[in-house]
Structures are given as structure tokens and as C-alpha cells.
Design a protein around this motif. Structure first.
Motif, short mmCIF file in Angstrom:
data_model
loop_
_atom_site.label_atom_id
_atom_site.label_comp_id
_atom_site.label_asym_id
_atom_site.label_seq_id
_atom_site.Cartn_x
_atom_site.Cartn_y
_atom_site.Cartn_z
N GLY A 72 0.86 -1.18 0.00
CA GLY A 72 0.00 0.00 0.00
C GLY A 72 0.89 1.22 0.00
O GLY A 72 2.06 1.13 -0.32
N VAL A 73 0.35 2.31 0.37
CA VAL A 73 1.18 3.50 0.29
C VAL A 73 0.90 4.44 1.44
O VAL A 73 -0.23 4.62 1.83
N SER A 74 1.93 4.96 1.97
CA SER A 74 1.82 6.04 2.93
C SER A 74 3.22 6.50 3.30
O SER A 74 4.10 5.69 3.53
N GLY A 75 3.40 7.77 3.34
CA GLY A 75 4.64 8.33 3.86
C GLY A 75 4.24 9.21 5.00
O GLY A 75 3.18 9.80 4.98
N ALA A 76 5.03 9.28 5.99
CA ALA A 76 4.58 10.02 7.16
C ALA A 76 5.73 10.74 7.81
O ALA A 76 6.87 10.27 7.81
N VAL A 77 5.40 11.89 8.37
CA VAL A 77 6.32 12.52 9.30
C VAL A 77 5.60 12.53 10.64
O VAL A 77 4.43 12.90 10.73
N THR A 78 6.28 12.07 11.63
CA THR A 78 5.64 11.88 12.93
C THR A 78 6.58 12.30 14.05
O THR A 78 7.80 12.19 13.92
N LEU A 273 18.21 18.47 -2.09
CA LEU A 273 17.46 18.20 -0.87
C LEU A 273 18.19 17.18 0.00
O LEU A 273 18.67 16.16 -0.50
N GLU A 274 18.22 17.47 1.29
CA GLU A 274 18.89 16.56 2.22
C GLU A 274 17.87 15.67 2.91
O GLU A 274 16.73 16.08 3.16
N ALA A 275 18.29 14.47 3.24
CA ALA A 275 17.42 13.59 4.03
C ALA A 275 17.04 14.30 5.31
O ALA A 275 17.86 14.94 5.96
N GLY A 276 15.76 14.18 5.68
CA GLY A 276 15.29 14.84 6.89
C GLY A 276 14.59 16.15 6.62
O GLY A 276 14.11 16.80 7.55
N THR A 277 14.52 16.55 5.35
CA THR A 277 13.84 17.79 5.00
C THR A 277 12.33 17.57 4.92
O THR A 277 11.88 16.57 4.35
N VAL A 278 11.58 18.50 5.47
CA VAL A 278 10.12 18.41 5.44
C VAL A 278 9.54 19.73 4.95
O VAL A 278 9.89 20.79 5.46
N PHE A 279 8.69 19.65 3.92
CA PHE A 279 7.89 20.81 3.51
C PHE A 279 6.42 20.47 3.75
O PHE A 279 5.96 19.41 3.33
N HIS A 280 5.70 21.36 4.42
CA HIS A 280 4.24 21.30 4.43
C HIS A 280 3.79 22.44 3.54
O HIS A 280 4.30 23.56 3.67
N ILE A 289 -6.37 22.18 -1.09
CA ILE A 289 -5.52 20.99 -1.17
C ILE A 289 -4.18 21.26 -0.49
O ILE A 289 -3.44 22.15 -0.91
N PHE A 290 -3.89 20.49 0.54
CA PHE A 290 -2.62 20.62 1.24
C PHE A 290 -1.62 19.65 0.64
O PHE A 290 -2.00 18.62 0.07
N GLY A 291 -0.34 19.97 0.79
CA GLY A 291 0.67 19.10 0.20
C GLY A 291 1.84 18.88 1.13
O GLY A 291 1.94 19.51 2.19
N PHE A 292 2.70 17.98 0.74
CA PHE A 292 3.86 17.69 1.58
C PHE A 292 5.01 17.15 0.72
O PHE A 292 4.80 16.64 -0.38
N LEU A 293 6.18 17.30 1.25
CA LEU A 293 7.38 16.69 0.67
C LEU A 293 8.27 16.27 1.83
O LEU A 293 8.61 17.10 2.68
N TYR A 294 8.57 15.00 1.92
CA TYR A 294 9.46 14.48 2.96
C TYR A 294 10.65 13.81 2.27
O TYR A 294 10.46 13.02 1.35
N PRO A 297 16.31 8.94 3.31
CA PRO A 297 17.69 8.69 2.90
C PRO A 297 17.76 8.16 1.46
O PRO A 297 16.74 7.80 0.88
N ASP A 298 18.95 8.11 0.93
CA ASP A 298 19.21 7.54 -0.40
C ASP A 298 18.47 8.27 -1.52
O ASP A 298 18.00 7.65 -2.48
N ARG A 299 18.34 9.57 -1.37
CA ARG A 299 17.73 10.42 -2.41
C ARG A 299 16.32 10.00 -2.77
O ARG A 299 15.90 10.08 -3.92
N LEU A 300 15.58 9.50 -1.80
CA LEU A 300 14.17 9.20 -2.02
C LEU A 300 13.32 10.27 -1.33
O LEU A 300 13.69 10.75 -0.26
N ALA A 301 12.24 10.64 -1.96
CA ALA A 301 11.34 11.63 -1.36
C ALA A 301 9.90 11.19 -1.53
O ALA A 301 9.53 10.63 -2.56
N SER A 302 9.11 11.43 -0.50
CA SER A 302 7.66 11.24 -0.59
C SER A 302 7.03 12.59 -0.86
O SER A 302 7.28 13.54 -0.12
#
Lengths: 620, 269
Positions: A72-78, A273-280, A289-294, A297-302
Motif C-alpha cells: 500500500g502506500v503512505s509516507g509520514a512525518v511523525t 534536498l537533504e534527508a530529513g527535509t520536510v515541507f508542508h 488541497i494541502f501538500g507535503f514533501l518528505y 535517505p538515499d535520495r528518495l522523497a515522498s
């Protein structure tokens, strides 16, 4: 016993366990992690002894619909407070795709296209921002807000790929040998006798699409248990049947949902972009419509968006909005050159405490998002869900040690009280009315959140959410100031005759540019299904989407379920009843709360039943 | 077969076929990018062998099925949570890479050693099953090498059907060119069968089967030895992923002949 919607006139095998669990997400992860640590003594003897199999350790079974854990799918910042309590000294590097939050920004995205449906007030605000861009932190058509309210901050939290996190938790649980988790096993219904939940019935296998016995018919097993733990999420089959069976507490309703649609993107080496970066983000592609970018590591982003149920527009297909979101200059400068690795969507229950069901009853308890645990003020659900699971496990351990049965009273005393008196209980109270203002629009909603947040829930706006079947505007009402009524009618009619949804035509007409497909990140919706993980629909299961009263669909236009369907699994059918193609269904559940036809005025005409398959991706 | 067969299935995991794979170079040699993060399934070829083994065991009283698998332990555990619900077997797990870049000779040596070390295995009743091919190790030689190391002379590759007789002998249908089968009679075990697709559907998930299997699966995973495959001397001069060209269109209710014709034309472009 209530009759589950399966082939009941057959002989079914039965099994008796101590605890039957439905769904494996963060909440069940918290429950099983906490419980499993107390089942065995260090010397290998049972610490919690089974009641159904005396002499053996507690027998705990967990059934998950998806074909493997974490699909399934979900990315989260918690904030991960509860998760860290469960795993003291947790090293994020131990969990694939996990990263500590290093920087967090709240960004207001201006509309660089001019197609967004903005109110007069917002247009004025946009103009002011652009006018004073020489003194404001405005760049790339976006205003970086200087401050994130305390209740929204995730500083020092964790960015998680929830699929990977669930797999990591499941791996440890199964490795402990104390609990069993069975993916690919949808649960059809709770077994209810005399207002007591006595277990669950698994879905029939070897049926035709209507659920009739077919080749290799294997009736779903009845699993009897002293305690049934339901953590099957916001559109879970068992949870919703319990809501029908027992109703909701007085004054509660579930009228706020959102669809989260996300891509996992492999960033180019030049992304910056560095790992650990969060945009709301707020403001674009539509103000609602709200958006996010998390950044993992390894140059992956949600990267994703949330489309709320209070977004009045009947033109609400997430995929195209998501593509326009990616292309916003503020984000695209980082995303250009990236490659899609995974894609998916899910419903979010955003009613918070207003949507809370009965948390416990005779023989059952509810945990996680389906139990209303999401903190709708903080926009945080994973850690809260996890914590409710932990709290239930602590209650269950105490009840077992005291040899007390799982009655409503005992579970209320040990679990519900614990939950209410905890930090998340207090935060849920503060958040309870924080979103009331969104019923009147996004600006009022934001003001309402600020009011509730800064006064810690003492003040809030009044609540006036319509039942979901009435929550959406008519097409002409929404777009009459942008497209002449006769033209809107023509577009709707032409799309209906062509058997396609109207959203693309409407968006084109409103000035949204076509998406410049690049074959890597900007790809067609159907390619996203294939390249973003793939959808499986094993044969031998009944269709899980059912239109209860097909005649109601005849008069429905535009059909919201078709417009909103995340995987284009619902299309306009030949006889005006939408056609369902399960090979494209990602189980997001958006159709459930995007139906305008209703018999009782509160619920739509669609039933979301037990089904197998769905997305095959854990890179999320 | 009076006492039943001892059927050992050799099979490992592969990335879920729905995933897009990307080979990369690592200090330890070629590997798949994010392999441990990709969902995995039991190799479809080995799956057919396992289902055939379970079916045969259910027909011949006294038979028993083992599954010998070399794979990363954590991923193997995940896959077993699904596979173990389908048919009864006892797992023999070896912790090692399953990326498809392992040397077939080395893999076969490990598998053969594990087969030989199975307690109570009766060679006079032994049938070794596996995939004729593999979704990751396409060399198609691993099972043949396993058989050679076990000293099994009767080998059949591309098997679609086995029909056993009361005296333990069996008839085997092997695929040959032209869509036909070669029919062989084998006097009895030991024998090795590399399966093509067989004729059986995927068994339903049965929680009771799963519960029974888990009594042996989890201990087997806990005692899994590490396989010395990586860095064992094999050196890749270069790796080249197959060229991919994706052109997607979903079509339903169209005759297969037309679909085949279109694919042929597309390939020829």
C-alpha cells in the motif's frame, strides 16, 4: 448472530484463539509489539497463558488483507513519541527509508498558472504577497512562512516510509514467535452474538465476482476469540460493520475524510534536498488541497497531496492535481530529473474525536485511525495510532494477569480510561473542534485551527459539516463563474456519452495546462499504476465494491465515485451504474465517501467489502 | 509407493514481478538496487514445483515435503507468511543473497549440502523438485547441478506432469520444442524434476495450514546458517540490464490472436 455478507449457508471450519486481530498497520504494530513482549518468560515458559489452549502461551492471530505486510502506500512525518517509547534508543538507520527530521518549512504556494479556483480574499492576499515580494521571503512563486505553529511542528520527529516501517515491525514480531500475522487474508465480518463480538469470519475464497461459490470454493473460516482487536483503518470492513451494528456514540459522526495521494520519487543528484527535509504546503494546486514533501535517505522523497471531503468541487481527481503540484516551481526545481519509484493513495479519517466509534464493547476493542485516533490539529496519525495500540496492549496484559474477562466494563476501565487520561487523549480533546471552520472554507478553517490550537481547545468555531452525500457542490454551482452554464452542461454530457470522467475537460477549460509527460516522473495515470508498484487482484474473491441500490446511480451526474477514484478502477458503466475493475483498485476507499446518492441521508450508496489484493509496493 | 515420497523442493525468492528492477554495482559485486526494500515472492517456477509436490504428497500416503531455500532471512520470513498458508511443508532455510547474481554452481552446492543434511531423509524415496528455470537465475542449470552433486542420474527438466504408479514408478511429461511433451517412464526414486508450469492453480490461503507450518518455519528461520555466496571468487566483468521499452495500454475482451499479432508487430518495429 448477525449475518455477515458472505455465503453463510455452507459448512465452515472453525478455529478458536485467544485474541483475533484485524488489520496490520501502526496501531496493530503497537499493540502486538507491546503484547508480544509479555507473552513468554525469559526461560521459555508462558507468562500469559492461553485460555483456549491451557498450558500454551496466549494464542494471538492477526489477519491482514494486503498480499504482504506493508503493501500500500503512505509516507509520514511523525513526532514518534510513542514509537520511541516502545523502542528506546531507536536508531532511524535501522528502519529502511527512515530519517530524523532536520528541517521543516511551512510554505504557502502561490498559483503560477492562474487556473486555481481562489476566492477574492485569497486573490487579494496573493497580490499583496507578490507586491511585497521584495521584502518577504517569496521565491519560486512561494512564501516560506517564518513560523510553524507549535501544534503542527514535527521537529526532531521521524520521516517514515510506512510500508518499510510496518515490515520492520512485522519482521520483529514474527521473529519473536509469539504472535502470528497472516497477510493475504481479508476478514469479511465480525461475528456478533448477543451484542458481544465473538470473533471474525474470514473472506470466502473460490467465488465468482458476485460472491457465489465457484471452482475451488473455500468458505471463510470462523475464528472465535475472547477478544477481537480491530485496527483495520478508516475504511475497514470490520470496523464499519461494528459501527452499523452498534451505532456511533451520541453526537458523533464521520463526515470528514481526505484522500492522500503520494509518489515516492528518486531524486536526481542535483535535487539539492537533504534527508530529513520536510515541507508542508498550502495554497496550490487548489487552496483546499494541502501538500507535503518528505526526504528519506538515499535520495528518495515522498511527495503528495491531501484532498479533503470539504473540498466542494465535484472535479476532484487527485492524480492530475498531484502532477500539477509536482510541477509547481517551488517543488519542481528539486524534483526535475527525478524518477517515480512508487505511487499510491489512501483515505484518511479526519473527523478526529467527532468520528470516534465506541472504543470498546463486549469482546472487542478499537485502535488506530478507524478509532478516531488521528490528531486533526497536528495532522498526525501514525504515532497516535501506534500509541492507542500500546495502550490497549497494556490494558489486555493487566486484564489477563488479573484473570478478568474482556467485557465492555473492563475494557472501558482499563483501555478507554487509559487512553483518555494519556497525552494523546488530552491532545485529542484540544484538537476535537479545531477543524470545524473548514465547513465554511479554507480560510475560515485555518483561522479555526489557529484559534483552537493557540487556546489549547478552549475556543473554537462552531461545527456544521454536512452529511457526506450532500457535501459537494453541483458542477454548475462550482464553475458557473468560470465556464458558462450551457458549456458546462455540454461538457458533462459529452463526457457522460464518452464514458469518461469530466475532470480533465473541466480542468483544461479552466486553464490548467496539459502535463508534459516525460516517461519517468510525469507519466499517465495508468502507467503510475503499473510503474508505481502494480496492482494485483487475485481471482476467486468477490468484488469488494458494491452499489447497494443501482437505480440511484442512474440519476447521478457527474459521478463523484468515478471522478475521485484513485486508480481509475471505477468508470462510467454502460447502464449508468459505474463499472468496477478490481485490477486497478488500490483500496484507497475514496469511493466510500464520494457518493452523492443515499438512502438514509448520511451514508452513500457504495459498500466497501472485504477484498484481496491491491498495490504491491513497499517502497512507501 | 508403499511408504510415500520424500519430496524436497529447492526454491528461493525473487522480487515481486510487478516491480521495476535496477541492477547496480556494489563493493560485493552486482546487486539489485533496494533489493531488501522490494516486495518479494517465492520464485514462480519454484512455486509450481512446491504446489506439485504438495499435490503429490496429498495423493500418496506417507509422503512429506521440504522446502530448501537460500534467501535473505528477513525477506524469506516475509514471503513465508504468505506461502506457508497455501500448502504443508517443512522449511530448511539458508541465509544468503537471492538477487540472481549468485553463481549457479555455488548455489547448487549449498542446496545439495542442505538436502543431504535433512534428518530422516530416505534417498530411496527421494524426489528433488525445483524450477526448471528461475525468475532471477535464468541460467537454467541450478537444479541440474543439484542433481549431479546428489548423484541423481534420473533428471527431467521442463516437467509439466508426473503420474505415479503404485510400485513407485512414475510417468513424466517434459516439454520439448513445438509445444509437445516427451513422455518418460522412471522406475522410481531418487529422481530430480525441474518443473515448468505444471497444471495446478495456486492453492487458496488456508489459515489452518499456515498455523501448522509456522511451528517449523519460524525455528527453521532462527537456525538458518549464513551461506558463503557473496565474494566467493566469482567476478563479473560487466552487467547489462535488458533494454526496457514500456508502452502500456490496457485492453480487455480482445482475442489473444490479435493481441499476439500486435505484440509481434511491436517487437518488429
Amino acid at each position: 448472530m448477525s449475518a455477515p455478507p458472505t455465503s453463510t449457508e455452507v459448512s465452515r471450519s472453525e478455529m478458536v484463539v485467544d485474541i483475533a486481530c484485524v488489520g496490520f498497520g501502526p496501531a496493530m504494530g503497537g499493540f502486538l509489539t507491546t503484547l508480544s513482549r509479555e507473552i513468554m518468560n525469559p526461560e521459555g515458559t508462558p507468562q500469559l497463558e492461553s485460555i483456549v489452549s491451557p498450558g500454551l502461551p496466549l494464542q494471538v492471530m492477526c489477519y491482514e488483507r494486503a498480499d504482504a505486510l506493508g503493501f500500500g502506500v503512505s509516507g509520514a512525518v511523525t513526532r514518534a513519541r510513542g514509537i520511541r517509547q516502545s523502542f528506546p534508543g531507536l536508531d532511524a538507520a535501522a528502519i529502511p527509508m527512515a530519517a530524523r527530521v532536520k528541517s521543516e518549512k511551512l510554505v504557502y504556494l502561490l498559483d503560477p498558472i492562474g487556473a486555481s479556483n481562489r476566492s477574492v480574499a485569497l486573490r487579494l492576499a496573493d497580490k499583496l504577497i507578490r507586491t511585497f515580494s521584495w521584502t518577504l521571503p517569496v521565491r519560486h512563486h512561494a512564501l516560506e512562512l517564518p513560523y510553524i505553529p507549535w501544534f503542527m511542528q514535527k521537529h526532531d520527529g521521524l520521516i517514515l516510509g510506512l510500508g518499510q516501517f510496518n515490515q520492520w515491525v512485522g519482521e520483529q514480531l514474527m521473529g519473536s514467535g509469539t504472535v502470528q500475522i497472516w497477510p493475504g487474508t481479508p476478514v469479511a465480518a465480525p461475528l456478533v452474538e448477543n451484542e458481544t463480538v465473538v470473533g471474525v469470519r474470514l473472506a470466502d475464497q473460490g467465488t465468482d465476482l458476485q460472491g457465489n461459490p465457484d471452482a475451488g470454493f473455500l468458505p471463510g473460516m470462523d475464528v472465535h476469540a475472547a477478544l477481537t482487536v480491530i485496527g483495520d483503518g478508516p475504511v475497514g470492513v470490520v470496523g464499519r460493520q461494528l459501527d452499523q451494528e452498534f451505532g456511533l456514540p451520541d453526537g458523533h459522526n464521520q463526515r470528514e475524510y481526505a484522500l492522500g495521494m503520494k509518489m515516492v520519487i528518486e531524486l536526481s543528484e542535483e535535487s539539492g534536498l537533504e534527508a530529513g527535509t520536510v515541507f508542508h504546503t498550502i495554497g496550490f494546486p487548489e487552496p483546499e488541497i494541502f501538500g507535503f514533501l518528505y526526504v528519506h535517505p538515499d535520495r528518495l522523497a515522498s511527495v503528495g497531496i491531501f484532498i479533503p471531503s470539504w473540498f466542494k468541487s465535484p472535479v476532484r481527481t487527485g492524480y492530475r492535481y498531484l502532477q500539477h503540484f509536482l510541477l509547481h516551481p517551488y517543488l519542481w526545481r528539486h524534483l526535475q530529473g527525478g524518477t517515480l519509484k512508487s505511487w499510491g493513495a489512501k483515505s484518511l479519517q479526519e473527523s478526529g474525536r467527532h468520528g470516534e466509534p465506541f472504543l470498546a464493547g463486549n469482546g472487542y476493542a478499537r485502535i488506530g485511525e478507524g478509532s478516531g485516533s488521528t490528531n486533526v490539529l497536528a495532522g498526525s496519525g501514525v504515532d497516535e495510532a501506534w500509541t492507542t495500540g500500546v495502550q490497549l496492549a497494556e490494558a489486555v496484559i493487566e486484564l489477563l494477569e488479573q484473570r478478568r474477562p474482556f467485557t465492555r466494563e473492563n475494557l472501558q476501565e482499563m483501555y478507554v480510561r487509559r487512553r483518555r487520561e494519556s497525552l494523546i487523549g488530552e491532545e485529542a480533546r484540544i484538537a476535537g473542534d479545531s477543524r470545524n471552520g473548514f465547513a465554511s472554507g479554507v480560510v475560515t478553517g485555518m483561522l479555526g485551527m489557529a484559534l483552537a490550537g493557540f487556546t489549547k481547545g478552549r475556543f473554537s468555531l462552531s461545527r456544521d459539516f454536512q452529511p457526506l452525500p450532500k457535501a459537494t457542490s453541483e458542477l454548475e454551482e462550482r464553475y458557473c463563474d468560470r465556464i458558462p452554464r450551457h458549456e458546462l452542461r455540454e461538457i458533462a454530457q459529452q463526457c457522460a456519452e464518452a464514458g469518461i470522467s469530466a475532470h480533465d475537460c473541466i480542468m483544461d477549460r479552466c486553464g490548467w495546462p496539459r502535463i508534459p509527460l516525460d516517461g519517468k516522473l510525469l507519466i499517465s495515470h495508468q502507467d503510475a499504476l503499473l510503474m508505481g508498484g502494480g496492482v494485483q487482484a487475485p481471482a476467486g474473491y468477490a468484488n469488494h465494491i458494491v452499489f447497494l441500490h443501482p437505480e440511484l446511480c442512474h440519476k447521478c451526474n457527474p459521478k463523484l465515485c468515478v471522478e475521485m477514484c484513485s486508480g481509475q478502477a471505477l468508470t462510467r458503466g454502460d447502464d449508468e451504474v459505474p463499472a468496477f475493475d478490481r485490477e486497478k483498485c488500490v483500496f484507497c476507499g475514496a469511493c466510500l465517501w464520494n457518493c452523492r446518492q443515499s438512502v438514509d441521508g448520511e451514508h452513500g450508496n457504495i459498500e466497501f467489502r472485504a477484498g484481496a489484493g491491491g498495490l504491491h509496493s513497499t517502497l512507501n | 509407493m508403499r511408504n510415500g515420497y520424500h519430496i524436497v523442493v529447492c526454491g528461493s525468492i525473487v522480487p515481486d514481478p510487478l516491480q521495476t528492477l535496477e541492477p547496480i554495482e556494489t563493493p560485493g559485486g552486482p546487486a539489485l538496487k533496494n533489493e531488501m526494500m522490494l516486495p518479494a515472492v517465492l520464485d514462480p517456477w519454484a512455486s509450481h514445483a512446491l504446489y506439485e509436490a504438495a499435490n503429490l504428497a496429498s495423493k500418496v500416503a506417507g509422503s512429506k515435503v521440504w522446502l530448501v531455500s537460500v534467501a535473505p532471512k528477513a525477506k524469506l520470513q516475509q514471503v513465508m507468511m504468505t506461502v506457508a498458508q497455501k500448502v504443508s511443508f517443512e522449511l530448511v532455510a539458508v541465509d544468503g543473497p537471492a538477487s540472481g547474481f549468485g553463481d549457479a554452481y555455488g548455489v547448487a552446492a549449498i542446496l545439495a549440502d542442505e538436502v543431504q543434511s535433512i534428518a530422516g531423509l530416505d534417498r530411496s524415496r527421494l524426489l528433488v523438485f525445483g524450477g526448471w528455470e528461475s525468475a532471477s537465475r535464468g541460467a537454467g542449470v541450478t537444479m541440474q547441478l543439484v542433481g549431479e552433486r546428489l548423484g541423481i542420474a534420473d533428471q527431467f527438466q521442463g516437467v509439466d506432469q508426473i503420474t505415479t504408479q503404485a510400485d513407485g514408478s512414475f510417468e513424466v511429461l517434459e516439454r520439448i520444442e513445438g509445444g509437445r511433451h516427451q513422455v518418460s517412464m522412471c522406475s522410481g526414486p531418487p529422481a530430480l524434476l525441474g518443473w515448468a508450469t505444471g497444471n495446478l492453480p495456486e492453492p487458496r490461503n488456508n489459515p489452518q495450514v499456515g498455523m501448522a507450518n509456522m511451528r517449523t518455519v519460524m525455528p527453521a528461520l532462527q537456525r538458518a546458517k549464513a551461506a558463503a555466496l557473496a565474494g566467493s571468487g566469482l567476478r563479473f566483468l560487466s552487467t547489462t540490464p535488458p533494454k526496457q521499452q514500456r508502452q502500456t495500454r490496457i485492453v480487455k475482451n480482445r482475442p489473444v490472436e490479435e493481441i499476439a499479432q500486435e505484440i509481434v508487430e511491436w517487437i518488429g518495429k
